[in-house]
Write an enzyme that holds these catalytic residues in place. Sequence first.
Site, short mmCIF file in Angstrom:
data_model
loop_
_atom_site.label_atom_id
_atom_site.label_comp_id
_atom_site.label_asym_id
_atom_site.label_seq_id
_atom_site.Cartn_x
_atom_site.Cartn_y
_atom_site.Cartn_z
N SER A 1 0.87 -1.18 0.00
CA SER A 1 0.00 0.00 0.00
C SER A 1 0.91 1.22 0.00
O SER A 1 2.00 1.19 0.57
CB SER A 1 -0.87 0.03 1.25
OG SER A 1 -1.46 1.31 1.40
N TYR B 1 -1.01 -0.31 10.47
CA TYR B 1 -1.15 -0.76 9.07
C TYR B 1 0.02 -0.24 8.24
O TYR B 1 0.63 -0.98 7.48
CB TYR B 1 -2.48 -0.26 8.51
CG TYR B 1 -2.74 -0.65 7.06
CD1 TYR B 1 -3.24 -1.90 6.72
CD2 TYR B 1 -2.47 0.24 6.02
CE1 TYR B 1 -3.47 -2.26 5.41
CE2 TYR B 1 -2.71 -0.10 4.70
CZ TYR B 1 -3.21 -1.35 4.39
OH TYR B 1 -3.44 -1.69 3.07
N1 LIG Z 1 -8.73 -1.43 -0.86
C1 LIG Z 1 -7.75 -0.54 -0.85
O1 LIG Z 1 -7.99 0.68 -1.03
C2 LIG Z 1 -6.31 -0.97 -0.66
C3 LIG Z 1 -5.33 0.04 -0.72
C4 LIG Z 1 -4.00 -0.32 -0.54
C5 LIG Z 1 -3.66 -1.65 -0.35
N2 LIG Z 1 -4.63 -2.61 -0.30
C6 LIG Z 1 -4.20 -4.00 -0.11
O2 LIG Z 1 -4.77 -4.83 -1.09
C7 LIG Z 1 -5.00 -6.16 -0.55
C8 LIG Z 1 -6.45 -6.56 -0.76
O3 LIG Z 1 -7.28 -5.57 -0.15
P1 LIG Z 1 -8.86 -5.51 -0.32
O4 LIG Z 1 -9.21 -4.08 -0.39
O5 LIG Z 1 -9.31 -6.46 -1.34
O6 LIG Z 1 -9.28 -6.03 1.15
P2 LIG Z 1 -10.58 -6.84 1.63
O7 LIG Z 1 -11.73 -6.55 0.77
O8 LIG Z 1 -10.66 -6.56 3.10
O9 LIG Z 1 -10.14 -8.38 1.41
C9 LIG Z 1 -9.06 -8.90 2.12
C10 LIG Z 1 -8.78 -10.30 1.61
O10 LIG Z 1 -7.66 -10.83 2.35
C11 LIG Z 1 -8.08 -12.05 2.97
N3 LIG Z 1 -7.39 -12.25 4.24
C12 LIG Z 1 -7.30 -11.40 5.28
N4 LIG Z 1 -6.60 -11.96 6.28
C13 LIG Z 1 -6.27 -13.20 5.85
C14 LIG Z 1 -5.55 -14.28 6.44
N5 LIG Z 1 -5.02 -14.21 7.67
N6 LIG Z 1 -5.38 -15.42 5.71
C15 LIG Z 1 -5.89 -15.51 4.46
N7 LIG Z 1 -6.59 -14.53 3.86
C16 LIG Z 1 -6.76 -13.39 4.56
C17 LIG Z 1 -9.57 -11.90 3.18
O11 LIG Z 1 -10.15 -13.17 3.41
P3 LIG Z 1 -11.46 -13.36 4.37
O12 LIG Z 1 -12.66 -13.03 3.52
O13 LIG Z 1 -11.38 -14.78 4.77
O14 LIG Z 1 -11.30 -12.41 5.51
C18 LIG Z 1 -9.95 -11.26 1.85
O15 LIG Z 1 -9.99 -12.21 0.82
C19 LIG Z 1 -4.59 -6.08 0.92
O16 LIG Z 1 -3.28 -6.58 1.08
C20 LIG Z 1 -4.65 -4.59 1.24
O17 LIG Z 1 -3.80 -4.22 2.31
C21 LIG Z 1 -5.95 -2.30 -0.45
#
Ligand SMILES: NC(=O)c1ccc[n+]([C@@H]2O[C@H](COP(=O)([O-])OP(=O)(O)OC[C@H]3O[C@@H](n4cnc5c(N)ncnc54)[C@H](OP(=O)(O)O)[C@@H]3O)[C@@H](O)[C@H]2O)c1
Length: 226
Positions: A133, A148
């Site tokens: 991120s 974070y």
């Molecule tokens: N959305 C944004 O604006 C943003 C910005 C910067 C970076 N990111 C990064 O992008 C990635 C995806 O984010 P997202 O927005 O798609 O988040 P999200 O909608 O909260 O989804 C998170 C995903 O990670 C899985 N996960 C969390 N903890 C886990 C664990 N211990 N073991 C296995 N799976 C796990 C969740 O599975 P469950 O359904 O089982 O919980 C879900 O599939 C993350 O690394 C996040 O930090 C996102």
Amino acid sequence: MSHWLIAGASRGIGLELARQLALRGERVTASVRSEAGRAALQTALGGKGRVLVFDTRDEAQIRAAAASVTEPVDVLIANAGAYGPERQNALDMDFDGVLDLFNVNTLGPLRVAQAFLPLVKQSANPRIVMMSSVLGSMTLEGTFNAGYRASKAALNKFTQCLADDLRPEGVAVVAMHPGWVRTDMGGPNATLSVEESVEGIIRVAEGLTLSGTRRYVDYRGNEIDW
Ligand SMILES: NC(=O)c1ccc[n+]([C@@H]2O[C@H](COP(=O)([O-])OP(=O)(O)OC[C@H]3O[C@@H](n4cnc5c(N)ncnc54)[C@H](OP(=O)(O)O)[C@@H]3O)[C@@H](O)[C@H]2O)c1
């Protein structure tokens, strides 16, 4: 057609990666950690692709899942991540919650990379994308959600080390910022749809070569200051 391995594909960016890649006819192996996640992923894959089950905090589970895969992995996307507890600032912290956040965000992607590395090394064009991120950038000011930020900054350091360790083996490794995306994590006010972010992530991952290794890039391929 390439073989993509996506860790954390039950919802959000990971689920959309699986959906778009399957739709394009790529070979997809993706992971979830719950039955609800499995159902969502199977629907997104439309009967194609393969579902693995592991929590990225559980090394034995990840290694068992990796042992069940026999095909070389061309692109590994360590996407699973969490936002962490409410109290995670330098002046007021739920320490156990932040420790768990580091387990997921910092060590989780490394566990996945290490477990699948033998399959990645078998690819003719091996690439690893660590989902970071921009909040992990050491040059970015601001203190909200320090836990974070620190978890992603530490992931960035491991990403640099992994890239250096794997350069002689021909494996390209980058840290990726997906943009601010409307997912459960990004919230409804985020600027990007999940479709737009994922189209960019796939484009950048597809074009990644060893000459672009050890970079911190966003979903458009633009470089970010570490
Ligand atoms: N959305 C944004 O604006 C943003 C910005 C910067 C970076 N990111 C990064 O992008 C990635 C995806 O984010 P997202 O927005 O798609 O988040 P999200 O909608 O909260 O989804 C998170 C995903 O990670 C899985 N996960 C969390 N903890 C886990 C664990 N211990 N073991 C296995 N799976 C796990 C969740 O599975 P469950 O359904 O089982 O919980 C879900 O599939 C993350 O690394 C996040 O930090 C996102």
